[in-house]
Scaffold this active site. Structure first.
Site, short mmCIF file in Angstrom:
data_model
loop_
_atom_site.label_atom_id
_atom_site.label_comp_id
_atom_site.label_asym_id
_atom_site.label_seq_id
_atom_site.Cartn_x
_atom_site.Cartn_y
_atom_site.Cartn_z
N GLU A 69 0.81 -1.23 0.00
CA GLU A 69 0.00 0.00 0.00
C GLU A 69 0.84 1.28 0.00
O GLU A 69 0.35 2.36 0.26
CB GLU A 69 -0.97 0.01 1.20
CG GLU A 69 -2.40 -0.39 0.82
CD GLU A 69 -2.59 -1.90 0.63
OE1 GLU A 69 -1.61 -2.66 0.80
OE2 GLU A 69 -3.69 -2.32 0.25
N TYR A 80 3.42 2.01 1.99
CA TYR A 80 4.00 2.38 3.29
C TYR A 80 5.52 2.10 3.29
O TYR A 80 6.10 1.68 2.29
CB TYR A 80 3.30 1.62 4.42
CG TYR A 80 1.87 2.09 4.67
CD1 TYR A 80 1.61 3.37 5.14
CD2 TYR A 80 0.80 1.24 4.44
CE1 TYR A 80 0.30 3.79 5.38
CE2 TYR A 80 -0.52 1.65 4.68
CZ TYR A 80 -0.75 2.93 5.15
OH TYR A 80 -2.04 3.35 5.38
N ARG A 86 2.41 -8.82 4.22
CA ARG A 86 1.47 -8.23 3.24
C ARG A 86 2.30 -7.65 2.10
O ARG A 86 3.05 -6.69 2.27
CB ARG A 86 0.64 -7.15 3.94
CG ARG A 86 -0.36 -6.48 3.04
CD ARG A 86 -1.77 -6.97 3.31
NE ARG A 86 -2.71 -6.07 2.66
CZ ARG A 86 -3.48 -5.23 3.34
NH1 ARG A 86 -3.44 -5.18 4.65
NH2 ARG A 86 -4.32 -4.46 2.68
N HIS A 116 -1.51 3.81 -1.80
CA HIS A 116 -2.59 4.75 -1.49
C HIS A 116 -2.61 5.93 -2.46
O HIS A 116 -3.65 6.56 -2.65
CB HIS A 116 -2.46 5.26 -0.05
CG HIS A 116 -2.89 4.24 0.96
ND1 HIS A 116 -3.95 3.40 0.77
CD2 HIS A 116 -2.39 3.92 2.19
CE1 HIS A 116 -4.10 2.61 1.82
NE2 HIS A 116 -3.15 2.90 2.69
N GLN A 156 -18.28 5.17 3.83
CA GLN A 156 -18.77 6.39 4.45
C GLN A 156 -18.59 6.44 5.96
O GLN A 156 -18.34 7.51 6.51
CB GLN A 156 -20.26 6.57 4.12
CG GLN A 156 -20.48 7.20 2.76
CD GLN A 156 -21.94 7.27 2.40
OE1 GLN A 156 -22.43 6.55 1.54
NE2 GLN A 156 -22.67 8.14 3.05
P1 NAP Z 1 -27.16 17.90 -1.56
O1 NAP Z 1 -25.96 17.07 -1.47
O2 NAP Z 1 -27.53 18.78 -0.43
O3 NAP Z 1 -27.01 18.76 -2.89
C1 NAP Z 1 -27.97 19.64 -3.33
C2 NAP Z 1 -27.43 20.40 -4.53
O4 NAP Z 1 -28.41 21.27 -4.95
C3 NAP Z 1 -26.21 21.19 -4.20
O5 NAP Z 1 -25.28 20.96 -5.24
C4 NAP Z 1 -26.69 22.63 -4.19
O6 NAP Z 1 -25.62 23.32 -4.79
C5 NAP Z 1 -27.93 22.60 -5.03
N1 NAP Z 1 -28.99 23.49 -4.56
C6 NAP Z 1 -29.40 23.68 -3.29
N2 NAP Z 1 -30.44 24.55 -3.26
C7 NAP Z 1 -30.69 24.90 -4.53
C8 NAP Z 1 -31.62 25.77 -5.13
N3 NAP Z 1 -32.51 26.44 -4.42
N4 NAP Z 1 -31.57 25.89 -6.46
C9 NAP Z 1 -30.68 25.24 -7.20
N5 NAP Z 1 -29.76 24.40 -6.69
C10 NAP Z 1 -29.77 24.24 -5.35
O7 NAP Z 1 -28.43 17.05 -1.82
P2 NAP Z 1 -28.64 15.84 -2.79
O8 NAP Z 1 -27.74 15.86 -3.95
O9 NAP Z 1 -30.09 15.86 -3.03
O10 NAP Z 1 -28.26 14.62 -1.91
C11 NAP Z 1 -28.93 14.39 -0.71
C12 NAP Z 1 -28.04 13.63 0.20
O11 NAP Z 1 -28.00 12.27 -0.19
C13 NAP Z 1 -26.63 14.13 0.14
O12 NAP Z 1 -26.38 15.10 1.12
C14 NAP Z 1 -25.83 12.94 0.36
O13 NAP Z 1 -25.42 12.83 1.70
C15 NAP Z 1 -26.74 11.77 0.04
N6 NAP Z 1 -26.20 11.12 -1.12
C16 NAP Z 1 -24.91 10.73 -1.06
C17 NAP Z 1 -24.36 10.14 -2.13
C18 NAP Z 1 -22.94 9.67 -2.08
O14 NAP Z 1 -22.38 9.35 -3.07
N7 NAP Z 1 -22.29 9.62 -0.94
C19 NAP Z 1 -25.08 9.96 -3.27
C20 NAP Z 1 -26.39 10.37 -3.30
C21 NAP Z 1 -26.94 10.97 -2.22
P3 NAP Z 1 -25.55 24.89 -4.93
O15 NAP Z 1 -26.24 25.44 -3.73
O16 NAP Z 1 -24.09 25.19 -5.01
O17 NAP Z 1 -26.22 25.18 -6.21
FE1 SF4 Z 2 -17.49 0.66 5.58
FE2 SF4 Z 2 -19.80 -0.32 6.46
FE3 SF4 Z 2 -19.72 1.07 4.17
FE4 SF4 Z 2 -18.69 -1.40 4.36
S1 SF4 Z 2 -20.84 -0.82 4.55
S2 SF4 Z 2 -17.73 0.34 3.41
S3 SF4 Z 2 -17.84 -1.36 6.41
S4 SF4 Z 2 -19.26 1.85 6.21
#
Ligand code: NAP
Ligand code: SF4
Length: 679
Positions: free
Chosen positions: A167, A169, A217, A255, A342
């Site tokens: 990795e 290291y 490893r 990494h 996450q």
């Molecule tokens: P979000 O992450 O809060 O993003 C909302 C987007 O909309 C932002 O880019 C924001 O950017 C824009 N926005 C906010 N208010 C707005 C308005 N009035 N007009 C136009 N644009 C606006 O919400 P989301 O994309 O709906 O996702 C929801 C949650 O699901 C996320 O917070 C995330 O935690 C989770 N999620 C995570 C993943 C992942 O891959 N980890 C994938 C899907 C969902 P600007 O304000 O800059 O325009």
């Molecule tokens: Fe990590 Fe749990 Fe997501 Fe697996 S499911 S990657 S252990 S947080």
């Protein structure tokens, strides 16, 4: 009890002086419990996994000296007093008939502190600190530190050590010219560069005796341009075997490599073929690793002769009972790691205690327990997204009577959006798990039932959990009722047909997901290993050093021309996870997505979407597209709360219905489990 389901996985492994009860190694994983005096919590965490039947546990990395710590005050094993504290861990594991090895991790130039040391004074691209180049005597001291650490591990009652040689290291850094420019006996040609790991293993074996497991490893594919050639890696593997290692474990990628190696978009068992190549070269047992999250995948890998054992690290966070459930023919009850990072690796990088998105008890075994209730009460849970599902299942597991209401025809809420995104297929497993738990725990499921406050009140529940989730935020853009405009739910549910040129409003998690969905027609490369390897420029390491394709990445043709917009300035996807955000950005870049920041949305019309820039609304331009997809965030849906409370029924609002911003499945499940544990 039968082992017929997974005969290779569940077969014992005879190491001569000791026997492992099966072929599952719990891979090393830094959780944060290693740092400070958290031995009691660690003991509970590992004991639970030993009770679950894993063949051999490897701890998170412990530094053999201060310089080798991954960060300031990282866990180390350098003194007798520390070894005594570790006895708490080893005794707890042995009491459960388990075996445990301590990983010795010297971070080298990846150390996140100013005392880092390395073969040469070359800073890594992922740390701000430039390491000090060791003198020859300094190298000797590091070797002694490894050996002493192994001796102390033995004194502490460990069954073995894993010497971390991959990795990117410390040890790995000696092996390649990318990081080793030395001219003394530790640098120069390969026979000199590989001297360090051999000396460490040889001297460790001399110090610990013959009846102690030494896992080495080995970086089998570096995934960096000046990485080792396959011939060099084989030479080292044979020398490590000769030096006295018991087992060789597979390391995949440094990494700093720009190839995803463990993210959810990496195909299952994507690198088992690398270990299989090595099987022809050495005789000691080999462990293969990366993206093995189901017993069936592990069994297939072992039955195809890729390795003698499989390493499962994150899947052991997700479900401590993985092996036991496989053995008892209950694989469909396994809480599967979806490889999201996450709550584990992203937490580590944020200096927070690791846990698991699908299992918030992971690393919290001493404080979060689902104790059977003394008084069976009646609960309604409204909404079957991740928050509602986890609450319902745990309430029922604890002995309560639970009705789960869902307005849609299937459970899952937003999880049903996630599961259709290319590279997020693992969400199907989460849904499968919850479906099975609903059956097992006798949760009464009511699909297609949008229950009203009046009905809930009439049923006189002891409590109602409102997990009704979110609705899309209205971005209030002029002309947004134009037929070109779609919302993400219509797109991801397949209800809307989408043209070839698309603008996405909002670049949060869902904006990125929608972009990846629209770029891919047909199955994702995650389901087709050869396609995925070509996309990320990975080749057989006997073809090119480090397994890096000389021709670079070979992405498939994007299915659409996508423009991803956000009002804020700065890089897109800044709020995505540290360990996965770069992968999503790289995927969009390789598919030629235009990413535009700092815009104002002025108007939507037949011409497309009119944007301007800055406070003064300058430089107007039309984005000429067939469709505009709204991904502008969410707002909570919690209309049931007020009438229930007015009727005197305790109402608990969780998940997106509670707080819609920054909503994700991690918070939803954690909130659901913790509420259900205390009701
Ligand atoms: P979000 O992450 O809060 O993003 C909302 C987007 O909309 C932002 O880019 C924001 O950017 C824009 N926005 C906010 N208010 C707005 C308005 N009035 N007009 C136009 N644009 C606006 O919400 P989301 O994309 O709906 O996702 C929801 C949650 O699901 C996320 O917070 C995330 O935690 C989770 N999620 C995570 C993943 C992942 O891959 N980890 C994938 C899907 C969902 P600007 O304000 O800059 O325009
Ligand atoms: Fe990590 Fe749990 Fe997501 Fe697996 S499911 S990657 S252990 S947080």
């Amino acid at each position: 009890m039968t082992d017929t389901h997974y005969p290779h996985l569940l077969a014992p492994l005879d190491l001569g002086f000791t026997t492992l009860k099966n072929r599952v190694l719990m891979g090393s994983m830094h959780t944060g419990l290693e740092d400070g005096n958290k031995h009691q919590r660690l003991a509970a965490y590992f004991a639970e996994r030993a009770r679950g039947g894993v063949g051999l546990i490897v701890t998170g990395g412990y530094a053999p000296n201060r310089a080798g710590g991954v960060k300031p005050f990282a866990g180390k094993l350098t003194t007798r007093a520390e070894a005594v504290k570790h006895q708490r861990i080893t005794k707890a594991v042995h009491a459960e008939d388990g075996k445990i090895a301590l990983q010795i991790l010297h971070a080298g130039r990846y150390a996140y502190h100013p005392l880092s040391v390395a073969p040469s004074r070359i800073r890594s691209p992922i740390t701000p600190f430039t390491p000090r180049a060791l003198s020859s005597a300094g190298v000797e001291k590091q070797i002694q530190a490894f050996v002493r650490c192994a001796q102390l591990a033995r004194d502490a009652g460990y069954d073995g050590v894993e010497i971390m040689g991959s990795e990117g290291y410390f040890i790995n850094e000696f092996l390649v010219t990318h990081t080793n420019l030395r001219t003394d006996k530790w640098g120069g040609d390969y026979s000199q560069r590989m001297r360090l790991p051999i000396e460490i293993v040889e001297r460790t074996r001399d110090a610990v005796g013959d009846d102690f497991i030494i896992i080495y490893r080995l970086s089998m594919i570096d995934l960096i341009p000046q990485g080792n050639s396959w011939d060099e890696t084989v030479l080292l593997a044979r020398a490590i075997e000769g030096a006295g290692a018991t087992i060789i474990n597979t390391g995949i990628g440094w990494h700093e490599a720009r190839v995803p190696t463990i993210a959810t978009s990496v195909p299952r068992g994507a690198f088992a073929w690398v270990t299989k190549k090595m099987k022809q070269e050495v005789t000691i047992p080999l462990v293969t690793s990366n993206r093995i999250n189901l017993p069936a995948t592990a069994e297939q890998i072992l039955s195809e002769g890729c390795a003698d054992m499989v390493s499962l690290a994150r899947p052991m966070l997700a479900d401590a009972q993985f092996v036991r459930k496989a053995r008892e023919g209950r694989a469909d009850e396994i809480n599967v790691c979806i490889a999201c990072n996450q709550a584990c690796l992203d937490h580590t990088f944020a200096n927070k205690m690791s846990t698991c998105l699908v299992n918030p008890r992971a690393c919290h075994e001493t404080e979060l327990n689902y104790v059977a209730t003394g008084t069976r009460r009646r609960f309604a849970v409204v909404g079957s997204g991740p928050a509602g599902l986890s609450t319902a299942v745990i309430l029922a597991e604890r002995g309560h009577e639970v009705d789960l209401f869902e307005a849609a025809a299937e459970i899952g809420g937003q999880l049903n959006m996630a599961k259709v995104i290319p590279g997020k297929e693992e969400f199907h497993e989460m849904l499968r798990y919850f479906k099975r738990q609903i059956e097992l725990q006798n949760v009464r499921m009511h699909l297609n039932k949008r229950i009203s406050a009046d009905e809930l009140i009439a049923r006189t529940y002891d409590g109602v959990v409102i997990a009704t989730g979110v609705v899309p935020r209205d971005p209030k853009i002029e002309g947004q009722d134009h037929p070109k405009v779609l919302n993400y739910i219509d797109v991801l549910s397949g209800r809307a047909s989408v043209g070839k040129r698309v603008a996405i409003v909002g670049a949060g998690g869902i904006g990125f997901d929608v972009a990846e969905f629209l770029l891919q027609d047909g199955e994702s490369p995650t389901l087709h290993l050869d396609e995925w390897l070509a996309e990320w420029g990975v080749v057989d390491p006997s073809v090119a050093r480090g397994g890096v394709a000389p021709g670079g990445m070979q992405p498939g043709m994007p299915a659409r021309a996508v423009t991803l917009l956000q009002r804020s300035t700065g890089k897109h996807g800044a709020g995505l996870g540290k360990t996965t955000g770069w992968i999503h950005r790289a995927t969009l870049r390789m598919k030629n997505v235009r990413m535009i920041s700092g815009v104002n949305y002025e108007r939507i019309a037949d011409e497309g979407l009119l944007i301007t820039y800055g406070k003064k609304h300058e430089n107007p331009s039309w984005i000429d597209v067939d469709n505009i997809v709204m991904c502008a965030g969410q707002r909570p849906l919690q209309e049931l709360q007020a009438p229930l409370e007015a009727a005197g029924i305790p109402a608990h609002v969780i998940g997106g219905a509670d707080v819609a911003t920054e909503l994700d499945a991690k918070r939803a499940i954690d909130q659901g489990c913790r509420l259900a544990a205390r009701l």
